[in-house]
Design an enzyme around this catalytic site. Structure first.
Site, short mmCIF file in Angstrom:
data_model
loop_
_atom_site.label_atom_id
_atom_site.label_comp_id
_atom_site.label_asym_id
_atom_site.label_seq_id
_atom_site.Cartn_x
_atom_site.Cartn_y
_atom_site.Cartn_z
N ARG A 36 -16.53 -12.36 16.23
CA ARG A 36 -17.16 -12.62 17.53
C ARG A 36 -17.48 -14.10 17.74
NH1 ARG A 36 -20.60 -7.04 17.86
NH2 ARG A 36 -19.04 -5.95 19.14
N LYS A 206 -13.85 12.91 19.21
CA LYS A 206 -14.41 13.97 20.03
C LYS A 206 -14.07 13.88 21.52
CE LYS A 206 -18.68 13.51 18.30
NZ LYS A 206 -20.07 13.71 18.48
N GLY A 359 -13.30 0.78 19.75
CA GLY A 359 -13.63 0.10 18.50
C GLY A 359 -12.73 0.53 17.35
N GLY A 382 -18.73 0.31 23.64
CA GLY A 382 -19.38 1.04 24.74
C GLY A 382 -19.04 0.48 26.11
P1 ADP Z 1 -12.57 4.68 19.30
O1 ADP Z 1 -13.67 3.98 18.55
O2 ADP Z 1 -11.29 3.92 19.28
O3 ADP Z 1 -13.02 5.05 20.69
P2 ADP Z 1 -13.29 7.25 18.20
O4 ADP Z 1 -14.56 6.69 17.71
O5 ADP Z 1 -13.34 8.21 19.32
O6 ADP Z 1 -12.26 6.06 18.55
O7 ADP Z 1 -12.55 8.05 17.03
C1 ADP Z 1 -12.17 7.47 15.83
C2 ADP Z 1 -12.26 8.46 14.70
O8 ADP Z 1 -11.58 9.66 14.98
C3 ADP Z 1 -11.67 7.92 13.44
O9 ADP Z 1 -12.69 7.69 12.51
C4 ADP Z 1 -10.71 9.02 12.98
O10 ADP Z 1 -10.78 9.27 11.60
C5 ADP Z 1 -11.20 10.21 13.76
N1 ADP Z 1 -10.13 11.23 13.89
C6 ADP Z 1 -8.92 11.06 14.42
N2 ADP Z 1 -8.20 12.19 14.32
C7 ADP Z 1 -8.96 13.11 13.72
C8 ADP Z 1 -8.78 14.47 13.31
N3 ADP Z 1 -7.62 15.12 13.53
N4 ADP Z 1 -9.81 15.10 12.70
C9 ADP Z 1 -10.96 14.45 12.48
N5 ADP Z 1 -11.21 13.16 12.83
C10 ADP Z 1 -10.22 12.50 13.44
#
Ligand code: ADP
Ligand code: MG
Length: 401
Positions: A36, A206, A359, A382
């Protein structure tokens, strides 16, 4: 929105108040990742080269006690910044008052200073007062009084209405720094006026984290590709057996209604056809590629399979804008990283504007060696999500005069 950018400001001889995002991880007084700080250098260098007097302000973590102030001073950041610039950074260990004002008055053209963590204003006299975080009117006005012009380059807090962004913008001429400007161009571009076809790829853990993004993109995208943990809630909603895969039971109806909505809007919603399934959530265990129609009760899907990668790659062809949020699988474990790698490769080969807005997705692209293949990697977390959801970000809106 017509947002003024840094290049539209008169800088020479001016006191330039700059809100940067120096919210870096610090462990035992040592900065463990200075991304950053490096990201803020273009705007800072621009101001210094153009003969401005830069007054830098930033938050660092949250301040909920006197003790927090001991570990969340910006002093180490000033030292690190000074190394990067090869130049003295005068650090004043206060957020306001005589010492701050004196340092400002002594600044010469092309010099810079930094004040203490803006969130120190959130805790005073033994209690939480949240002057920074609740955008205290008088505080914003005071900080504004230190400068002639204001540059906001902190995208990570643009979704918050704080004294150090919105508060200041209300009182002096304000513009976006290079970093913020880039976010507005790319993420704002997806939301307001994307080059079509626009294809969104959504994954990650999720559904519940991404509802707003999916809903907003259904109105804009031509296709939505879904992978990651969230795919299983959709597959289950279609009546498939997903074994022990990640499921949000209370989001099944939502998943159904999103699929219906996509259909009625003519948006193609694409789900994986196969998955990499294991019996335990770990790397060193047996796993197999299995069709999404044939999962066993005791296994969980941890990545998308090869047929899905092929399908997604085909569906991506011809895209003019791609926005990707959320890894396709548990990419942190080697055996379940292929889906994310495959999608990165497919995106990298496109002649399109390609954007990462998340992230963990950004970390994945970085870790897997694809970071330089994208047009833009959003720095927001966020803020990126809320911006993609089509929400008005107060820190940006305040720049629109
Ligand atoms: P971002 O930060 O890019 O928005 P998220 O925080 O929503 O992404 O999700 C990232 C996480 O999702 C990672 O830690 C990854 O391990 C998890 N993930 C991806 N696919 C699966 C899966 N099939 N089952 C459980 N966790 C998963
Ligand atoms: Mg995340």
């Amino acid at each position: 929105m017509a947002i003024k950018n840094i290049e539209a400001l008169k800088i020479s001889g001016k006191k330039v108040l700059m809100r940067v995002d120096f919210n870096v991880p610090i462990k035992d007084g040592v900065i463990t990742d200075d991304t950053r700080i490096r990201a803020a250098l273009p705007s800072i260098n621009y101001v210094l080269k153009n003969g401005g007097k830069a007054i830098l302000i930033s938050h660092l973590g949250r301040i909920k006690s006197e003790d927090d102030k001991k570990t969340k001073s910006l002093k180490p950041v000033a030292v690190k910044l000074s190394e990067h610039l090869g130049k003295e950074v005068k650090f004043v260990p206060f957020t306001r008052g005589a010492e701050v004002e004196k340092a400002v008055s002594e600044l010469k053209d092309g010099e810079l200073m930094m004040i203490e963590n803006t969130r120190f204003e959130d805790y005073a006299d033994g209690q939480e007062v949240k002057k920074e975080s609740k955008c205290d009117e008088e505080l914003g006005k005071y900080w504004a009084s230190l400068g002639d012009v204001f540059i906001n380059d902190a995208f990570g807090t643009a979704h918050r209405k704080h004294a150090s962004n919105v508060g200041i913008s209300q009182h002096i001429e304000s513009a976006a720094g290079f970093l913020l400007d880039k976010e507005i161009k790319f993420i704002g571009g997806v939301v307001d006026n994307p080059q079509k076809p626009l294809i969104a790829i959504l994954g990650g853990a999720k559904v519940s984290d991404k509802i707003g993004v999916i809903e907003s993109l259904i109105d804009k995208a031509d296709k939505i590709i879904i992978g990651g943990g969230m795919m299983f809630t959709f597959l289950k909603a279609m009546g498939k057996n997903i074994g022990k895969s990640l499921l949000e039971e209370d989001k099944l109806d939502l998943a159904k209604s999103l699929m219906d909505k996509a259909k009625s809007k003519g948006v193609e919603l694409i789900l994986p056809v196969d998955t990499i399934a294991a019996k335990e959530f770990k790397n060193d265990t047996e796993f197999r590629t299995v069709s999404c129609d044939e999962m066993a009760n005791d296994e969980m899907g941890l990545d998308i399979g090869e047929a899905s990668i092929k399908l997604f790659t085909e569906k991506l062809a011809g895209a003019k804008t791609v926005v990707w949020n959320g890894p396709m699988g548990v990419f942190e474990m080697e055996n379940y990283a292929q889906g994310t790698i495959g999608v990165c490769k497919a995106i990298a080969s496109l002649d399109a504007i390609t954007i990462i807005g998340g992230g963990d997705s950004a970390a994945a692209a970085e870790q897997l060696g694809f970071a330089d293949k994208f047009s833009h990697i959003s720095t927001g977390g966020g803020a990126s999500l809320e911006y993609l959801e089509g929400k008005v970000l107060p820190g940006i809106a305040a720049l629109d005069k």
